[in-house]
Scaffold this motif. Structure first.
Motif, PDB file in Angstrom:
ATOM      1  N   PRO A  65       0.782  -1.251   0.000  1.00  0.00           N
ATOM      2  CA  PRO A  65       0.000   0.000   0.000  1.00  0.00           C
ATOM      3  C   PRO A  65       0.808   1.292   0.000  1.00  0.00           C
ATOM      4  O   PRO A  65       0.485   2.199  -0.761  1.00  0.00           O
ATOM      5  CB  PRO A  65      -0.882  -0.139   1.245  1.00  0.00           C
ATOM      6  N   PRO A  66       1.878   1.427   0.797  1.00  0.00           N
ATOM      7  CA  PRO A  66       2.595   2.712   0.756  1.00  0.00           C
ATOM      8  C   PRO A  66       3.231   3.023  -0.602  1.00  0.00           C
ATOM      9  O   PRO A  66       3.591   4.156  -0.874  1.00  0.00           O
ATOM     10  CB  PRO A  66       3.686   2.568   1.816  1.00  0.00           C
ATOM     11  N   TRP A  67       3.363   2.009  -1.443  1.00  0.00           N
ATOM     12  CA  TRP A  67       4.032   2.154  -2.731  1.00  0.00           C
ATOM     13  C   TRP A  67       3.055   2.196  -3.899  1.00  0.00           C
ATOM     14  O   TRP A  67       3.479   2.337  -5.055  1.00  0.00           O
ATOM     15  CB  TRP A  67       5.030   1.020  -2.912  1.00  0.00           C
ATOM     16  N   GLN A  68       1.771   2.061  -3.610  1.00  0.00           N
ATOM     17  CA  GLN A  68       0.777   2.065  -4.682  1.00  0.00           C
ATOM     18  C   GLN A  68       0.624   3.465  -5.284  1.00  0.00           C
ATOM     19  O   GLN A  68       1.028   4.457  -4.697  1.00  0.00           O
ATOM     20  CB  GLN A  68      -0.568   1.562  -4.157  1.00  0.00           C
ATOM     21  N   SER A  69       0.066   3.517  -6.481  1.00  0.00           N
ATOM     22  CA  SER A  69      -0.191   4.766  -7.227  1.00  0.00           C
ATOM     23  C   SER A  69       1.094   5.487  -7.605  1.00  0.00           C
ATOM     24  O   SER A  69       1.117   6.715  -7.699  1.00  0.00           O
ATOM     25  CB  SER A  69      -1.126   5.692  -6.434  1.00  0.00           C
ATOM     26  N   GLN A  70       2.174   4.731  -7.814  1.00  0.00           N
ATOM     27  CA  GLN A  70       3.443   5.306  -8.258  1.00  0.00           C
ATOM     28  C   GLN A  70       3.929   4.663  -9.551  1.00  0.00           C
ATOM     29  O   GLN A  70       5.081   4.835  -9.934  1.00  0.00           O
ATOM     30  CB  GLN A  70       4.508   5.142  -7.165  1.00  0.00           C
TER      31      GLN A  70
END
Length: 168
Positions: A96-101
């Protein structure tokens, strides 16, 4: 803000993305899922790392239409998807902390490059809105409902004609 990870590719690797990560049961289930697929010819696993930590992964393998779609759906998919090279995308996940990148898109592109299919297909839960959004952006289209077992959850079977959108 996280740094951009390096995407790694391998033809035959299992479980390295979980080294030192995860908890017992979750780790064992993930490794079991990979182990169940690794014997398929052409199996590929890609992993995205940031600062030495795995932040995302995906795995897939070339397969035939009868295996992937099953008797109930095979007549519902385009004939070319039944006769041309098909990639079964088993899992694509980003923490999740790395999503949308763009990491999921890069992992997907690396799998397509490694396996070189004409078509790609995957199963997605209808309730997985973030996954559904990613797959739509990648060009996947709904091909029909799919159940692995009669009493199991219903998935959306998604299908992509490789080379038609952002996948090439």
């Amino acid at each position: 803000m996280p740094t951009r990870p390096l995407v790694m590719s391998a033809a035959v690797i299992a479980g390295s993305w979980l080294c030192g990560q995860g908890r017992g049961a979750l780790r064992r289930r993930a490794l079991a899922r990979i182990a169940a697929q690794i014997e398929h010819a052409g199996f590929a696993l890609v992993v995205a790392y940031a600062a030495g930590t795995a932040v995302g992964f995906g795995y897939a393998f070339p397969c035939n239409a009868a295996y992937w779609f099953g008797a109930e759906l095979i007549d519902q998919v385009p004939e070319a998807a039944r006769t041309e090279r098909l990639m079964g995308l088993c899992e694509l996940a980003v923490r999740p902390p790395w999503q949308s990148q763009g990491i999921g898109s890069r992992l997907h592109a690396e799998l397509l490059k490694t396996i070189a299919p004409s078509w790609s297909s995957l199963l997605a839960l209808p309730s997985n809105l973030r996954g559904q959004d990613l797959y739509a952006r990648l060009g996947y289209e709904y091909a029909g409902p799919y159940r692995n077992t009669p009493d199991g959850p219903e998935f959306d079977l998604l299908l992509l004609r490789v080379g038609t959108r952002f996948d090439s």
